[in-house]
Design a protein around this motif. Structure first.
Motif, PDB file in Angstrom:
ATOM      1  N   UNK A 134       0.802  -1.224   0.000  1.00 54.13           N
ATOM      2  CA  UNK A 134       0.000   0.000   0.000  1.00 54.13           C
ATOM      3  C   UNK A 134       0.837   1.277   0.000  1.00 54.13           C
ATOM      4  N   UNK A 135       2.023   1.236   0.604  1.00 55.14           N
ATOM      5  CA  UNK A 135       2.863   2.431   0.638  1.00 55.14           C
ATOM      6  C   UNK A 135       3.173   2.945  -0.750  1.00 55.14           C
ATOM      7  N   UNK A 136       3.485   2.030  -1.663  1.00 59.22           N
ATOM      8  CA  UNK A 136       3.789   2.436  -3.039  1.00 59.22           C
ATOM      9  C   UNK A 136       2.582   3.112  -3.670  1.00 59.22           C
ATOM     10  N   UNK A 137       1.403   2.551  -3.432  1.00 62.84           N
ATOM     11  CA  UNK A 137       0.187   3.127  -4.000  1.00 62.84           C
ATOM     12  C   UNK A 137      -0.109   4.498  -3.391  1.00 62.84           C
ATOM     13  N   UNK A 138       0.162   4.652  -2.090  1.00 59.43           N
ATOM     14  CA  UNK A 138      -0.057   5.955  -1.451  1.00 59.43           C
ATOM     15  C   UNK A 138       0.885   7.004  -2.035  1.00 59.43           C
ATOM     16  N   UNK A 139       2.104   6.591  -2.356  1.00 60.26           N
ATOM     17  CA  UNK A 139       3.065   7.525  -2.948  1.00 60.26           C
ATOM     18  C   UNK A 139       2.565   8.043  -4.286  1.00 60.26           C
ATOM     19  N   UNK A 196      -9.073   2.505   3.146  1.00 59.69           N
ATOM     20  CA  UNK A 196     -10.135   2.420   2.145  1.00 59.69           C
ATOM     21  C   UNK A 196      -9.938   3.420   1.009  1.00 59.69           C
ATOM     22  N   UNK A 197      -9.398   4.609   1.316  1.00 59.02           N
ATOM     23  CA  UNK A 197      -9.198   5.614   0.266  1.00 59.02           C
ATOM     24  C   UNK A 197      -8.180   5.133  -0.764  1.00 59.02           C
ATOM     25  N   UNK A 198      -7.093   4.529  -0.289  1.00 55.08           N
ATOM     26  CA  UNK A 198      -6.079   4.000  -1.207  1.00 55.08           C
ATOM     27  C   UNK A 198      -6.625   2.818  -1.982  1.00 55.08           C
ATOM     28  N   UNK A 199      -7.399   1.989  -1.312  1.00 52.34           N
ATOM     29  CA  UNK A 199      -8.016   0.827  -1.955  1.00 52.34           C
ATOM     30  C   UNK A 199      -8.899   1.261  -3.128  1.00 52.34           C
ATOM     31  N   UNK A 200      -9.735   2.247  -2.900  1.00 56.62           N
ATOM     32  CA  UNK A 200     -10.631   2.719  -3.961  1.00 56.62           C
ATOM     33  C   UNK A 200      -9.848   3.407  -5.079  1.00 56.62           C
ATOM     34  N   UNK A 201      -8.806   4.151  -4.701  1.00 53.37           N
ATOM     35  CA  UNK A 201      -7.991   4.811  -5.717  1.00 53.37           C
ATOM     36  C   UNK A 201      -7.340   3.780  -6.634  1.00 53.37           C
ATOM     37  N   UNK A 202      -6.849   2.688  -6.052  1.00 48.62           N
ATOM     38  CA  UNK A 202      -6.219   1.624  -6.849  1.00 48.62           C
ATOM     39  C   UNK A 202      -7.194   1.039  -7.853  1.00 48.62           C
ATOM     40  N   UNK A 203      -8.410   0.766  -7.410  1.00 51.47           N
ATOM     41  CA  UNK A 203      -9.414   0.187  -8.317  1.00 51.47           C
ATOM     42  C   UNK A 203      -9.708   1.129  -9.471  1.00 51.47           C
ATOM     43  N   UNK A 204      -9.846   2.403  -9.160  1.00 46.38           N
ATOM     44  CA  UNK A 204     -10.171   3.377 -10.205  1.00 46.38           C
ATOM     45  C   UNK A 204      -8.985   3.628 -11.129  1.00 46.38           C
ATOM     46  N   UNK A 205      -7.782   3.687 -10.567  1.00 50.24           N
ATOM     47  CA  UNK A 205      -6.599   4.011 -11.364  1.00 50.24           C
ATOM     48  C   UNK A 205      -6.213   2.886 -12.308  1.00 50.24           C
ATOM     49  N   UNK A 234      -9.070  -5.322  -6.937  1.00 49.63           N
ATOM     50  CA  UNK A 234      -8.005  -5.163  -5.958  1.00 49.63           C
ATOM     51  C   UNK A 234      -8.289  -6.072  -4.770  1.00 49.63           C
ATOM     52  N   UNK A 235      -7.279  -6.843  -4.367  1.00 52.46           N
ATOM     53  CA  UNK A 235      -7.452  -7.806  -3.278  1.00 52.46           C
ATOM     54  C   UNK A 235      -6.375  -7.593  -2.220  1.00 52.46           C
ATOM     55  N   UNK A 236      -6.820  -7.403  -0.991  1.00 51.21           N
ATOM     56  CA  UNK A 236      -5.898  -7.313   0.129  1.00 51.21           C
ATOM     57  C   UNK A 236      -5.642  -8.730   0.634  1.00 51.21           C
ATOM     58  N   UNK A 237      -4.449  -8.993   1.114  1.00 52.21           N
ATOM     59  CA  UNK A 237      -4.190 -10.267   1.771  1.00 52.21           C
ATOM     60  C   UNK A 237      -3.086 -10.113   2.798  1.00 52.21           C
ATOM     61  N   UNK A 264     -15.463  -7.656   3.872  1.00 55.41           N
ATOM     62  CA  UNK A 264     -15.787  -6.450   4.634  1.00 55.41           C
ATOM     63  C   UNK A 264     -14.594  -5.497   4.629  1.00 55.41           C
ATOM     64  N   UNK A 265     -14.870  -4.215   4.710  1.00 54.76           N
ATOM     65  CA  UNK A 265     -13.800  -3.221   4.685  1.00 54.76           C
ATOM     66  C   UNK A 265     -12.800  -3.485   5.803  1.00 54.76           C
ATOM     67  N   UNK A 266     -11.538  -3.480   5.451  1.00 53.18           N
ATOM     68  CA  UNK A 266     -10.488  -3.740   6.420  1.00 53.18           C
ATOM     69  C   UNK A 266     -10.118  -5.196   6.554  1.00 53.18           C
ATOM     70  N   UNK A 267     -10.882  -6.091   5.904  1.00 52.50           N
ATOM     71  CA  UNK A 267     -10.588  -7.517   5.993  1.00 52.50           C
ATOM     72  C   UNK A 267      -9.564  -7.923   4.947  1.00 52.50           C
ATOM     73  N   UNK A 268      -8.746  -8.911   5.281  1.00 54.45           N
ATOM     74  CA  UNK A 268      -7.768  -9.445   4.335  1.00 54.45           C
ATOM     75  C   UNK A 268      -8.233 -10.766   3.734  1.00 54.45           C
ATOM     76  N   UNK A 269      -9.499 -11.111   3.942  1.00 49.51           N
ATOM     77  CA  UNK A 269     -10.047 -12.296   3.300  1.00 49.51           C
ATOM     78  C   UNK A 269     -10.236 -13.462   4.252  1.00 49.51           C
TER      79      UNK A 269
END
Length: 666
Positions: A370-375, A406-415, A420-423, A447-452
């Motif tokens: 996520x750090x790379x995506x936030x950058x 969640x903001x980074x997660x949504x940005x990744x999907x749109x960009x 996008x899958x967290x694990x 659910x938001x914040x879950x890694x599956x």
């Protein structure tokens, strides 16, 4: 049917697909690559691991088949495929060349910092690995010897790793960002016979000379390697070589004959991976050969839904768990093309780098922190750079290493225009513990914040400090019932007692992940925090205790405490509470001196740059510092004061000092 949890495994088998499950168990082959659902795969992996993982192992080439799939006779030391013999390098390279994939790309090295792109086919990679293995053999490297790799993100790093594996040697990759002191500690711990390095690494604003760092580390270490093989990167200043200690890479490659693969027993260590420990001493995670190969090969389709021949990119350094497992080993095992990226998410040259690589190299699956995506999001909030590239070839984007907001997660999907899958996983596990296994048809919206959900093989529970399961939705300690699945670490290098005491002593019969979290009613896991003092900085696990030790070395420091401070970019960064000696109070350069010292001893990877100077630290009657309370203060959060604190009046004073701290003026 949705699998509710590991805890109700027997009940889930009884009420859902019981007859179907037994039918698959009874067959010799239950076809792991068929369209069976996660709800069948998961309970089968727990109920009958011999059948499940035995079938997965059949996909690889074994020189000698195993006598037993799972050996639990000496838990917690789980063993898989005992008696079986294989060579990991053969499964990564030789078998693909022999099956007609010689001209398929194995590695794409994309280096914007050197403005170059290098591509190696499986045939070319095999040739380089074979010749380097021959040179290592001539230097005396044999099965079980350690070979250290201290290199940047270049193809020669993977060549070095595979050459060691080809001989049955144990490779140890140390991240190029570590300083000489840290490198020397690892040299003394694993005692490598040979070290492979390079003249330099290249960053956006500077060139890092590796050879002087290596020379200093060897001088500091008690153990001395027989030889260092140095790759002189073209277009860079060549490093000065010591004729007695050093050997030029080109000489090593040209003077030897290619070497064949050496079979090793399934539980023979393939590599050591150092991860931070709370004592400041690194823990050498030992990865077994057979279980590691089976797990990674299985995961490429089952988790990531990747097909042979596609391009897979794990944007992580090789010295870290993700880079090890999915930058080098897993893609080559599965016959895909791996992208090796030498650059940054931004600044090389701009926020378009990741979009360009996905488009230019037709990346099918991207694995990133996520750090790379936030950058990228910070510099390109509306993803304008993404619009310049065709990203339609990207099927899936996976995120791991730290919590993704969640903001980074949504940005990744749109960009990226892809799911996008967290694990969640750890250096010790070597692959995912929880995720959405999309290759098994498991494409939920967690659910938001879950890694599956738990990955097949991982029998997870959430318990209290006494080991009793807590109600669903309640925060607790995440543990995994033994045995550990294939690919997980089998011990710590030369420290079996630490292995047992650190991970298995607290909860009998379970692996303590040392992560705290919640399991909801449907079995989804949300990881909330670490249960020890190891913090996660941009996906890199670092010990607060180790940073404290370095800070305390400064002549002006009496004591210190380091905690994890929330950071919008890196997830967490270390924040220090420092008590100085009276004669040093008010010294304007003290913080910069301490920061420089930490950088010198640990390296810039520590990301330590914030601290406050306090008159004293709170202590319990037993002399312990309540780091949980200090962490809450550093983040402006409420906290509880333990009744065992000797002088509670220090807390308001600490709050005031932290509240007045201005990083911009430090």
């Amino acid at each position: 049917m949705k699998l509710c949890s590991v805890r109700v495994l027997k009940r889930s088998i009884k009420f859902c697909k019981r007859q179907e499950l037994h039918r698959y168990v009874s067959r010799h082959s239950f076809h792991l690559n068929s369209r069976l659902s996660y709800e069948v795969h998961y309970p089968l992996s727990i109920k009958d691991p011999d059948s499940y993982w035995g079938e997965a192992a059949e996909k690889l080439v074994w020189f000698k088949k195993w006598d037993k799939v799972l050996d639990t006779s000496n838990l917690p030391f789980t063993k898989w495929f005992t008696g079986g013999e294989l060579n990991h390098c053969y499964n990564c390279l030789d078998r693909h060349v022999e099956s007609g994939k010689a001209d398929q790309l194995a590695i794409i090295h994309d280096s914007p910092v050197t403005q170059s792109i290098t591509k190696l086919t499986y045939k070319q990679l095999l040739e380089q690995v074979s010749y380097l293995a021959g040179s290592l053999s001539e230097l005396g490297v044999t099965k079980g010897d350690r070979v250290m790799v201290y290199m940047p993100m270049i193809p020669e790093a993977i060549v070095s790793m595979m050459a060691a594996v080809r001989l049955g040697a144990i490779h140890v990759v140390v991240f190029g960002g570590f300083a000489a002191k840290e490198l020397s500690v690892r040299i003394d711990n694993c005692k490598p016979k040979v070290i492979l390095s390079t003249n330099c690494g290249v960053e956006p604003s500077r060139t890092v000379n590796y050879k002087p760092i290596l020379d200093e580390a060897i001088s500091l270490a008690s153990h001395k390697p027989l030889k260092s093989i140095i790759y002189q990167r073209p277009f860079m200043t060549a490093a000065n070589l010591n004729k007695d200690q050093d050997m030029d890479w080109n000489d090593a490659m040209s003077q030897q004959r290619p070497h064949d693969c050496v079979p090793v027993e399934s539980n023979h260590p393939m590599y050591l991976l150092y991860t931070s420990g709370t004592t400041g001493l690194p823990k050498g995670v030992v990865r077994p050969t057979g279980g590691h190969a089976v797990r990674l090969h299985w995961s490429m389709k089952s988790i990531y839904d990747v097909d042979p021949g596609e391009v897979y990119w794990a944007a992580a350094d090789l010295g870290w768990a993700v880079g090890h497992s999915y930058g080098a080993h897993a893609p080559l095992l599965y016959g895909t093309t791996t992208v090796l990226y030498e650059g940054k998410p931004v600044g090389t040259p701009d926020p378009s780098a990741f979009f360009r690589i996905v488009s230019e190299h037709n990346v099918s699956c991207l694995f990133v922190a996520p750090t790379a995506m936030r950058s990228i999001k910070r510099d390109d909030p509306n993803a304008e750079y993404a619009k310049k590239y065709d990203l339609s070839g990207l099927k899936n984007l996976f995120i791991a290493g730290e919590h993704c907001d969640s903001a980074t997660y949504e940005w990744c999907k749109n960009a990226f225009g892809a799911p996008v899958f967290d694990h969640w996983w750890q250096s010790e596990t070597g692959s995912a513990i929880t995720c959405s296994c999309i290759g098994l048809g498991n494409r939920p919206n967690p659910p938001e914040g879950s890694s599956g959900l738990p990955v097949p093989g991982w029998d997870l529970r959430v318990v209290d400090d006494n080991g009793l399961e807590v109600p669903r939705g309640t925060l607790g300690n995440i543990v995994a019932k033994l045995p550990l699945p294939p690919g997980a670490f089998q011990t710590l290098w030369n420290d079996e007692d630490r292995f047992k005491n650190a991970y298995f002593a607290k909860y009998k019969g379970y692996y303590d992940t040392m992560d705290a979290g919640v399991m909801d009613e449907e079995g989804y896991i949300s990881v909330m925090s670490r249960t020890d003092d190891v913090i996660n900085v941009a996906g890199h696990r670092l010990s607060c205790g180790h940073i404290e030790e370095v800070i305390n070395q400064h002549e002006c420091v009496l004591e210190s405490a380091v905690v994890a401070k929330n950071d919008s970019l890196k997830g967490s960064v270390p924040f220090g509470f420092v008590v100085t000696k009276p004669e040093c109070e008010g010294k304007s350069s003290l913080l910069s001196e301490i920061i420089k010292h930490v950088r010198s001893e640990i390296g810039p990877v520590a990301a330590f740059k914030d601290a406050v100077f306090v008159p004293r630290l709170p202590k319990t009657r037993s002399g312990k510092t309540p780091r949980g309370s200090l962490q809450a203060i550093s983040n402006g959060k409420p906290y509880k004061i333990s009744p065992t604190i000797e002088d509670a009046s220090v807390f308001p004073e600490l709050e005031k000092i932290v509240g007045q701290y201005n990083p911009a003026k430090s």
